[in-house]
Each structure stands twice: as structure tokens, then as C-alpha cells.
Design a protein around this motif. Sequence first.
Motif, mmCIF file in Angstrom:
data_model
loop_
_atom_site.group_PDB
_atom_site.id
_atom_site.type_symbol
_atom_site.label_atom_id
_atom_site.label_comp_id
_atom_site.label_asym_id
_atom_site.label_seq_id
_atom_site.Cartn_x
_atom_site.Cartn_y
_atom_site.Cartn_z
ATOM 1 N N VAL A 1 -9.591 2.843 8.113
ATOM 2 C CA VAL A 1 -8.168 3.186 8.124
ATOM 3 C C VAL A 1 -7.516 2.483 9.309
ATOM 4 N N ARG A 2 -6.193 2.364 9.212
ATOM 5 C CA ARG A 2 -5.432 1.818 10.336
ATOM 6 C C ARG A 2 -5.112 2.979 11.272
ATOM 7 N N SER B 1 7.342 5.912 3.114
ATOM 8 C CA SER B 1 6.021 5.357 2.853
ATOM 9 C C SER B 1 6.090 4.333 1.737
ATOM 10 N N ASP C 1 2.409 -0.319 4.841
ATOM 11 C CA ASP C 1 1.627 -0.512 6.063
ATOM 12 C C ASP C 1 1.826 0.634 7.043
ATOM 13 N N GLU D 1 1.658 3.778 6.274
ATOM 14 C CA GLU D 1 1.030 4.995 5.759
ATOM 15 C C GLU D 1 0.308 5.728 6.896
ATOM 16 N N VAL E 1 -2.517 8.142 8.662
ATOM 17 C CA VAL E 1 -3.972 8.219 8.493
ATOM 18 C C VAL E 1 -4.312 9.201 7.380
ATOM 19 N N GLN F 1 -2.591 9.905 4.656
ATOM 20 C CA GLN F 1 -2.377 9.277 3.347
ATOM 21 C C GLN F 1 -3.443 8.227 3.056
ATOM 22 N N GLN F 2 -3.848 7.491 4.091
ATOM 23 C CA GLN F 2 -4.901 6.500 3.888
ATOM 24 C C GLN F 2 -6.220 7.166 3.494
ATOM 25 N N THR G 1 -6.169 8.437 -0.088
ATOM 26 C CA THR G 1 -6.308 7.310 -1.020
ATOM 27 C C THR G 1 -7.744 6.821 -1.068
ATOM 28 N N LYS G 2 -8.385 6.649 0.086
ATOM 29 C CA LYS G 2 -9.762 6.152 0.130
ATOM 30 C C LYS G 2 -10.724 7.130 -0.547
#
Length: 293
Positions: A142-143, A159, A164, A166, A168, A170-171, A174-175
Motif C-alpha cells: 500500500v501507499r 477518491s 492515487d 486513496e 490506506v 481503501q487500499q 481493495t487488496k
Amino acid sequence: MVQLRENRITRFQERQKTSMDSGNQQKGLTAHKLFTDLQRAFFTSMPSGKRTDDIEELKTFIQKMDKTITDLSQQMKESNQKLHQESNKKLLEEMQQLRNVVQAQKEEMKKKDLQIAILQEQVDELDQKSRINDVIITGIKVRPRTHVQATARRSEEDSDRNPDNESVEQQVITKLREFGIIVKSKHIQECYTLPSGGRKPPMVFMTLTNRKNKIALLKQDPKLKGKNVFLNENLTKKNAEIARKARQLRKDGKIMATWTANCKVFIKTQGSSPEEIKTKVIRRLQELQVHEN
């Protein structure tokens, strides 16, 4: 003349008795010195012409003095023995008193150590309860964003305009969805990356709104098998060490299995029959020592 000698002898005996009564101040006076002094007293009291004629009287005098010296020596010996015994007795009593004090202090220290251990366990239990709804996720790229950014809610419209940005949270959602794991945003209280210390990817800290939602997420962990992504409970340092030791025992074949549930460490022991196989909750590291052999 005889009377003079007897008077000198009497005065000598009185001096010796006075010396004994005053604390045996002349204990170092030897029998030889006493005898010499008595001889000198005898001869100085006699005229030179009479010395040969009074040999028998001299022998009697010497025998009497010898007995006196022997008696004095015996009295000094008995006095020394008595003083030595009394000194030893007092010393032994003092040593015993010191032993009693030391033993009492040891017992007091044991009680305090036990109290400290109990308090430490209570503190650890409270700390663990405060983490009961937490999950640590490792292996997800994650970013990273700061904790403040992670807890600041943004609108879905923002969002959508800039993917970009998003969060953590939301990331991670999704993952995890890519692995077939479903977790809803409304069930997440906070989500952010932990300081990595050079670790890539960094671990993700997630707090669910309640224990039910956390358990529901952890039950989906088998879907991550072989993906190099892991969902773990947020254990205290003590419980994390217990879990690490239990995993090592499982790896060495000392126990059949180990896992955590509700932030408690469980193990399944070895056994030649189903009756011998036991499931245990491990609360102290020392409880695993019996399985090391």
C-alpha cells in the motif's frame, strides 16, 4: 623471721587474689615468674648464715608455693574457659539472630516478587484487552499515509477524482478483495501503516469496530494460504513471545499445532491416542518448557 616470710607470702597471695578479682589483668604471668618472685621473697627475708640450716623449711615453703601457683593456674584456666564459653554463646546467639533477620527478609522479598508478578500479569491482561479488536496485516503493498491522514475521512467523490489519494483503508479493502476476503469500511474504526524500519511492504494496523467483525475477518485467513499475506491478532510483547515459542515447538515436532484466538495462545499436545491429545491455553512462557523435551 618465719612470721615475716609468712606475712610476705600472705601479701603475695592477696595480691594474686586481687588481680584475679579485677578481671585477671595478669593472665600472662607464667608459673616460672611466680616461682622466681617467691624465691626472691624468701631468700631476701633470711640472714645469709641461716640459709643452709633452713633447707627443710625452704622445701616446705616451695611445695606450698607450688600448690598455690597450681591453684592459681587452674583458676585462671577455668576463668578463661568460662569467658570463652560465654563469648562463644553470645556470638552464636547473635549469628542466629542475623540468620533469622535474613530469612525474614528473604520471605518478604518472595512475597513482594509474587505480588509484582501478579500485578504484571494483570497489567498485561488489561493491555491485551485493549487490543482485542486489532488486526496486524503483513504482505500487502500500500501507499503509506500518516495516522492523521488515515483517520481523516474523505468523500467518495474525492477518491474517484484522484485514485492515487486513496486512503490506506481503501487500499487494504481493495487488496483483500482481490484475495476473496471481504471487509466493509463501516466495520473499520481506523487503518494505517506502522513504522516500517526499512521493512517492505510495511505492516498495516487495523482496528475493527467490535470483536465480532474482527473474528469474521480472521476466519477468512485460510484464503490467504500461499499468498505471502498474513492476518494476525495484535498481541502484547509477552503473548507474542509465547506464540513465537509455540510455533518453534510445532516446527520441531514437539506439539501438534498452535494458534491464537481472542488474543490467547493455544497449543495442541502430542499423544499416541485421542485421549492423550490435549488443547491448552498458554498464559506463561514457562508452561511451554514441559514440551521442550
